[in-house]
Design a protein around this motif. Structure first.
Motif, PDB file in Angstrom:
ATOM      1  N   GLY A 481       0.814  -1.201   0.000  1.00  0.00           N
ATOM      2  CA  GLY A 481       0.000   0.000   0.000  1.00  0.00           C
ATOM      3  C   GLY A 481       0.854   1.259   0.000  1.00  0.00           C
ATOM      4  O   GLY A 481       2.034   1.241  -0.380  1.00  0.00           O
ATOM      5  N   VAL A 482       0.244   2.365   0.430  1.00  0.00           N
ATOM      6  CA  VAL A 482       0.956   3.651   0.444  1.00  0.00           C
ATOM      7  C   VAL A 482       2.195   3.572   1.326  1.00  0.00           C
ATOM      8  O   VAL A 482       3.279   4.050   0.960  1.00  0.00           O
ATOM      9  N   ALA A 483       2.060   2.962   2.509  1.00  0.00           N
ATOM     10  CA  ALA A 483       3.209   2.843   3.411  1.00  0.00           C
ATOM     11  C   ALA A 483       4.331   2.040   2.759  1.00  0.00           C
ATOM     12  O   ALA A 483       5.518   2.395   2.872  1.00  0.00           O
ATOM     13  N   GLY A 484       3.975   0.962   2.059  1.00  0.00           N
ATOM     14  CA  GLY A 484       4.986   0.152   1.383  1.00  0.00           C
ATOM     15  C   GLY A 484       5.685   0.919   0.283  1.00  0.00           C
ATOM     16  O   GLY A 484       6.903   0.793   0.100  1.00  0.00           O
ATOM     17  N   VAL A 485       4.920   1.713  -0.489  1.00  0.00           N
ATOM     18  CA  VAL A 485       5.520   2.519  -1.555  1.00  0.00           C
ATOM     19  C   VAL A 485       6.472   3.556  -0.983  1.00  0.00           C
ATOM     20  O   VAL A 485       7.584   3.761  -1.497  1.00  0.00           O
ATOM     21  N   VAL A 486       6.041   4.231   0.073  1.00  0.00           N
ATOM     22  CA  VAL A 486       6.899   5.243   0.713  1.00  0.00           C
ATOM     23  C   VAL A 486       8.192   4.605   1.195  1.00  0.00           C
ATOM     24  O   VAL A 486       9.294   5.145   0.993  1.00  0.00           O
ATOM     25  N   LEU A 487       8.078   3.444   1.831  1.00  0.00           N
ATOM     26  CA  LEU A 487       9.271   2.740   2.313  1.00  0.00           C
ATOM     27  C   LEU A 487      10.183   2.364   1.151  1.00  0.00           C
ATOM     28  O   LEU A 487      11.403   2.569   1.212  1.00  0.00           O
ATOM     29  N   TYR A 488       9.604   1.827   0.073  1.00  0.00           N
ATOM     30  CA  TYR A 488      10.391   1.381  -1.082  1.00  0.00           C
ATOM     31  C   TYR A 488      11.110   2.558  -1.737  1.00  0.00           C
ATOM     32  O   TYR A 488      12.319   2.482  -2.024  1.00  0.00           O
ATOM     33  N   VAL A 489      10.399   3.651  -1.953  1.00  0.00           N
ATOM     34  CA  VAL A 489      11.005   4.825  -2.597  1.00  0.00           C
ATOM     35  C   VAL A 489      12.098   5.412  -1.716  1.00  0.00           C
ATOM     36  O   VAL A 489      13.177   5.793  -2.195  1.00  0.00           O
ATOM     37  N   THR A 490      11.836   5.459  -0.414  1.00  0.00           N
ATOM     38  CA  THR A 490      12.834   6.019   0.510  1.00  0.00           C
ATOM     39  C   THR A 490      14.116   5.196   0.503  1.00  0.00           C
ATOM     40  O   THR A 490      15.230   5.739   0.422  1.00  0.00           O
ATOM     41  N   VAL A 491      13.973   3.873   0.573  1.00  0.00           N
ATOM     42  CA  VAL A 491      15.145   2.995   0.552  1.00  0.00           C
ATOM     43  C   VAL A 491      15.893   3.151  -0.768  1.00  0.00           C
ATOM     44  O   VAL A 491      17.128   3.207  -0.803  1.00  0.00           O
ATOM     45  N   LEU A 492      15.155   3.241  -1.879  1.00  0.00           N
ATOM     46  CA  LEU A 492      15.795   3.423  -3.186  1.00  0.00           C
ATOM     47  C   LEU A 492      16.600   4.711  -3.231  1.00  0.00           C
ATOM     48  O   LEU A 492      17.737   4.743  -3.730  1.00  0.00           O
ATOM     49  N   VAL A 493      16.000   5.788  -2.722  1.00  0.00           N
ATOM     50  CA  VAL A 493      16.666   7.094  -2.753  1.00  0.00           C
ATOM     51  C   VAL A 493      17.928   7.071  -1.898  1.00  0.00           C
ATOM     52  O   VAL A 493      18.999   7.549  -2.318  1.00  0.00           O
ATOM     53  N   LEU A 494      17.810   6.503  -0.706  1.00  0.00           N
ATOM     54  CA  LEU A 494      18.970   6.485   0.194  1.00  0.00           C
ATOM     55  C   LEU A 494      20.087   5.606  -0.356  1.00  0.00           C
ATOM     56  O   LEU A 494      21.254   6.014  -0.386  1.00  0.00           O
ATOM     57  N   VAL A 495      19.722   4.374  -0.789  1.00  0.00           N
ATOM     58  CA  VAL A 495      20.742   3.445  -1.298  1.00  0.00           C
ATOM     59  C   VAL A 495      21.294   3.940  -2.636  1.00  0.00           C
ATOM     60  O   VAL A 495      22.513   3.956  -2.851  1.00  0.00           O
ATOM     61  N   GLY A 496      20.404   4.364  -3.536  1.00  0.00           N
ATOM     62  CA  GLY A 496      20.854   4.834  -4.842  1.00  0.00           C
ATOM     63  C   GLY A 496      21.712   6.080  -4.726  1.00  0.00           C
ATOM     64  O   GLY A 496      22.742   6.205  -5.404  1.00  0.00           O
ATOM     65  N   GLY A 497      21.307   7.026  -3.862  1.00  0.00           N
ATOM     66  CA  GLY A 497      22.098   8.241  -3.680  1.00  0.00           C
ATOM     67  C   GLY A 497      23.463   7.927  -3.103  1.00  0.00           C
ATOM     68  O   GLY A 497      24.473   8.526  -3.503  1.00  0.00           O
ATOM     69  N   GLY A 498      23.499   6.952  -2.152  1.00  0.00           N
ATOM     70  CA  GLY A 498      24.781   6.573  -1.562  1.00  0.00           C
ATOM     71  C   GLY A 498      25.717   5.951  -2.585  1.00  0.00           C
ATOM     72  O   GLY A 498      26.925   6.230  -2.597  1.00  0.00           O
ATOM     73  N   MET A 499      25.166   5.092  -3.469  1.00  0.00           N
ATOM     74  CA  MET A 499      26.004   4.436  -4.477  1.00  0.00           C
ATOM     75  C   MET A 499      26.515   5.425  -5.513  1.00  0.00           C
ATOM     76  O   MET A 499      27.631   5.289  -6.026  1.00  0.00           O
ATOM     77  N   LEU A 500      25.678   6.446  -5.831  1.00  0.00           N
ATOM     78  CA  LEU A 500      26.077   7.431  -6.836  1.00  0.00           C
ATOM     79  C   LEU A 500      26.845   8.606  -6.230  1.00  0.00           C
ATOM     80  O   LEU A 500      27.342   9.472  -6.966  1.00  0.00           O
ATOM     81  N   THR A 556       8.891  -8.094   3.891  1.00  0.00           N
ATOM     82  CA  THR A 556       8.735  -6.904   3.051  1.00  0.00           C
ATOM     83  C   THR A 556      10.067  -6.469   2.464  1.00  0.00           C
ATOM     84  O   THR A 556      10.174  -6.203   1.253  1.00  0.00           O
ATOM     85  N   PHE A 557      11.105  -6.404   3.302  1.00  0.00           N
ATOM     86  CA  PHE A 557      12.427  -6.000   2.816  1.00  0.00           C
ATOM     87  C   PHE A 557      12.972  -7.002   1.804  1.00  0.00           C
ATOM     88  O   PHE A 557      13.546  -6.623   0.778  1.00  0.00           O
ATOM     89  N   LEU A 558      12.780  -8.295   2.101  1.00  0.00           N
ATOM     90  CA  LEU A 558      13.268  -9.321   1.173  1.00  0.00           C
ATOM     91  C   LEU A 558      12.552  -9.237  -0.173  1.00  0.00           C
ATOM     92  O   LEU A 558      13.164  -9.388  -1.233  1.00  0.00           O
ATOM     93  N   ALA A 559      11.221  -9.002  -0.138  1.00  0.00           N
ATOM     94  CA  ALA A 559      10.445  -8.900  -1.374  1.00  0.00           C
ATOM     95  C   ALA A 559      10.895  -7.695  -2.188  1.00  0.00           C
ATOM     96  O   ALA A 559      11.000  -7.761  -3.426  1.00  0.00           O
ATOM     97  N   MET A 560      11.151  -6.555  -1.497  1.00  0.00           N
ATOM     98  CA  MET A 560      11.612  -5.360  -2.209  1.00  0.00           C
ATOM     99  C   MET A 560      12.976  -5.591  -2.841  1.00  0.00           C
ATOM    100  O   MET A 560      13.226  -5.226  -3.992  1.00  0.00           O
ATOM    101  N   LEU A 561      13.876  -6.230  -2.065  1.00  0.00           N
ATOM    102  CA  LEU A 561      15.227  -6.475  -2.559  1.00  0.00           C
ATOM    103  C   LEU A 561      15.215  -7.461  -3.725  1.00  0.00           C
ATOM    104  O   LEU A 561      15.782  -7.196  -4.790  1.00  0.00           O
ATOM    105  N   SER A 562      14.543  -8.616  -3.525  1.00  0.00           N
ATOM    106  CA  SER A 562      14.535  -9.648  -4.570  1.00  0.00           C
ATOM    107  C   SER A 562      13.782  -9.170  -5.810  1.00  0.00           C
ATOM    108  O   SER A 562      14.174  -9.479  -6.941  1.00  0.00           O
ATOM    109  N   GLY A 563      12.690  -8.413  -5.599  1.00  0.00           N
ATOM    110  CA  GLY A 563      11.923  -7.915  -6.736  1.00  0.00           C
ATOM    111  C   GLY A 563      12.738  -6.984  -7.603  1.00  0.00           C
ATOM    112  O   GLY A 563      12.655  -7.031  -8.843  1.00  0.00           O
ATOM    113  N   THR A 564      13.534  -6.121  -6.975  1.00  0.00           N
ATOM    114  CA  THR A 564      14.361  -5.175  -7.732  1.00  0.00           C
ATOM    115  C   THR A 564      15.512  -5.889  -8.432  1.00  0.00           C
ATOM    116  O   THR A 564      15.775  -5.678  -9.621  1.00  0.00           O
ATOM    117  N   ILE A 565      16.191  -6.762  -7.674  1.00  0.00           N
ATOM    118  CA  ILE A 565      17.345  -7.470  -8.237  1.00  0.00           C
ATOM    119  C   ILE A 565      16.916  -8.406  -9.362  1.00  0.00           C
ATOM    120  O   ILE A 565      17.679  -8.668 -10.297  1.00  0.00           O
TER     121      ILE A 565
END
Length: 647
Positions: A481-500, A556-565
């Motif tokens: 839901g909305v909470a899951g999307v917010v969590l996913y986008v936030t993790v992407l921004v933090l991890v992606g920004g750190g890698m770049l 939830t974290f595993l699904a987000m990680l595995s889904g992206t990878i």
């Protein structure tokens, strides 16, 4: 990207017009019938209670279900037997057949035709059996006995000897030769037949039982000579030929009689069978209709866009009441509404499950995302063209699947232009974008970006579907839901920004947002109850609920990680596609000749088109079903299946 809006239709009409009304509904192919008796028992069969409808209301107290007449199977069997006898090979169509006869009239007419057909047919069958016997008898006994001058009657009149005529196979003949000295009989080889070697066996009558045993052990197939044949084999042979000629003439006469009957009744038989098929089909469907002494009660689903057309079709039955009801507690069936381009991908969606009536139709999104993923993994202008042609021919027999293959071929051709690949060769045309094998990191990063975008769209669809179901818990606070999307986008921004090395979102703010999203997921049930005004905020097992919620965070974290990878493999398959062809190209160079090089290119393309394309096709389905559908699609609906003359 929508599901057709449905309305429930209730029909009340005279029993005498039930078949006519039902035939019109079948021809329209626009009504999905439901059990009217169940509708009435559950008080869902509603209509205005007025003076003109009072009789219809009173008769509801005496309704019964329809009892199917089992005689239709008998009628169909009789009709098909007539077609077989008369050699009528066309199929009896019911599409344009009107309900114009009663089953009793059809039965009587078929009986009359059968009576006229039975006599010549019975005579024809008897003559054909006699001819078949004579053919067999002639071929297996007297065809080669031209020089045997002893009359058969003389053999029959022997006082102390008996005889038998029959055939032996090659193996049994060899067995006979080895045991000649042990057999007290004279065996004369008289010829060769289609069933083996023909022998005349003469033996003492006193050894009848012994000879039967010996001949049985040799698998001796006796040829029984009818008593009417008593002359020499040559005379019998001539008599058989005369009898065969007579039978040929008589058979021709009976066939001519049947041909005349076929010309006289052929079309009528077709029409009668079509009537039987139609009435039988109507009987099958009537099991969903309720009947009283004077009225029938019918109920079914109709698309709102087609209700006026159905109503106009039934206007000719003046006393028939047609009521449409949009608001109902029943779950409507799902009728997808897609344009010509997206429609073939309904096959892919329905393979997983029919969309629920209250879900978004995922077909357009599946169409575009599947074509995109397939094109990235299998980008080749030439091989894509092969898919396009193959899909065209497949669509002749499997319309949806063939159309799907055509569209995947188009996607493959587009990415083939972007990659600069034609049948695996990357030197014929320039790449409009990039060559995957020369830009490995870029293609893998692009695949992940595509995956993230697709997953985000999947999350949005999941939220919309949850809200359509009025499921606030999953829509706002669920891991999809909305909470899951917010969590996913936030993790992407933090991890992606750190890698770049880019500070897209300050770490404290990002962590704070992620923690709030996690808390919303953990406390989703009490938060939902708080919004909806329900008490108590928790269920009876509070500790169990929170333990389960905490463990669900790990999931939830595993699904987000595995889904992206998972989408990295999209880029990996794009590289594999090129690598496989390079392997075949290398083998071609190793052969050292132009012919060998061309041969390996052809073999490589056949291998890639047949095997790798299948793997890519399955991989695309896996990403759709497991990474995307799991986030937004239930597929627990019931497909809209209108009754029609075709099914």
């Amino acid at each position: 990207m929508s599901v057709e809006k449905m309305t429930i239709m209730n029909i009340i009409g005279k029993v005498s017009e039930a078949d006519l009304v039902l035939k019109d509904i079948l021809q329209s192919g626009k009504v999905d019938l439901v059990d009217a008796m169940t509708q009435i028992e559950e008080n869902n069969f509603l209509f205005d209670v007025s003076d003109e409808n009072i009789d219809r209301l009173i008769d509801l107290n005496s309704i019964t279900t329809f009892e199917k007449d089992e005689r239709y199977d008998e009628l169909l069997k009789k009709g098909e037997e007539l077609k077989k006898i008369l050699g009528i090979e066309t199929e009896s169509e019911i599409h344009e057949t009107a309900v114009e006869m009663k089953k009793e009239d059809i039965l009587n007419e078929l009986d009359d035709i059968c009576e006229e057909v039975n006599e010549p047919n019975a005579m024809l069958q008897a003559m054909q059996r006699e001819l078949e016997y004579l053919e067999d008898f002639y071929a297996n006994s007297f065809k080669e006995l031209k020089e045997f001058s002893v009359p058969i009657s003389s053999l029959r009149e022997m006082e102390y000897f008996s005889f038998k005529m029959g055939t032996l196979t090659k193996e049994d003949r060899n067995k006979l030769k080895k045991n000649y000295e042990n057999i007290l009989a004279i065996l004369l080889h008289t010829g060769t037949s289609v069933q083996g070697e023909v022998y005349l066996v003469l033996y003492p009558t006193s050894l009848e039982e012994e000879m039967k045993r010996i001949l049985r052990s040799l698998n001796f197939r006796e040829i029984v000579i009818p008593k009417e044949y008593s002359g020499t084999p040559q005379e019998i042979r001539e008599q058989i030929i005369k009898n065969k000629d007579r039978l040929y003439r008589e058979i021709k006469g009976q066939e001519d009689r049947l041909a005349e009957i076929k010309a006289k009744y052929g079309d009528r038989i077709e029409h009668l069978i079509a009537q039987v098929k139609l009435l039988s089909k109507l009987d099958n469907i009537k099991e969903k209709i309720a009947f009283s002494k004077r009225f029938f009660y019918m109920s079914g689903w109709v698309a709102q866009s087609e209700r006026e057309e159905i109503k106009k079709t039934l206007e000719k039955y003046g006393d028939t009441l047609v009521i449409f009801k949009d608001e109902t507690s029943l779950q409507p069936p799902t009728k997808l509404k897609n344009n010509w381009f997206f429609r073939p991908f309904e096959w892919l969606v329905n393979l997983y499950g029919t969309p629920n009536y209250n879900e978004l139709d995922p077909t357009p999104f599946v169409s575009l995302s599947y074509m995109l993923l397939f094109g990235i993994m299998f980008g080749d202008l030439g091989q894509g063209f092969v898919f396009l042609i193959a899909g065209y021919f497949l669509s002749k027999r499997m319309k949806q699947f063939g159309g799907l293959i055509q569209r995947l071929g188009i996607s493959s051709m587009i990415f083939g232009l972007l990659y600069g690949a034609v049948f695996g060769i990357e030197t014929l045309i320039p790449a409009l974008w990039m060559k995957p094998f020369e830009n490995i990191n870029e293609i893998l990063i692009f695949a992940i970006i595509v995956g993230v975008v697709i997953l985000l769209i999947s999350y949005v669809f999941g939220i919309i579907n949850a809200m359509k179901r009025h499921d606030i818990e999953e829509g706002l606070f669920g891991k999809e839901g909305v909470a899951g999307v917010v969590l996913y986008v936030t993790v992407l921004v933090l991890v992606g920004g750190g890698m770049l090395g880019i500070n897209i979102l300050p770490m404290p703010i990002g962590v704070g947002i992620a923690v709030l999203a996690l808390l919303a997921i953990v406390f989703r049930l009490p938060l939902t109850h708080l919004i909806e005004g329900k008490r108590p905020l928790h269920g009876s097992d509070i500790s169990g609920y929170y333990v389960e919620s905490i463990f669900s965070l790990i999931e939830t974290f595993l699904a987000m990680l595995s889904g992206t990878i998972s989408f990295i493999r999209v880029g990996a398959f794009a590289l594999t596609h090129v690598g496989l062809f390079l392997a075949f190209e290398t083998m071609g160079h190793m052969i050292g000749s132009a012919a060998g090089n061309i041969l390996m290119i052809v073999i490589g393309n056949i291998f890639i088109i047949s095997l790798e394309a299948l793997i890519v096709f399955i991989q695309g389905m896996r990403l759709q079903y497991y990474e995307m559908f799991s986030r937004y699609y239930k597929g627990d609906g019931r497909e809209f299946k209108p009754v029609s003359l075709e099914n």
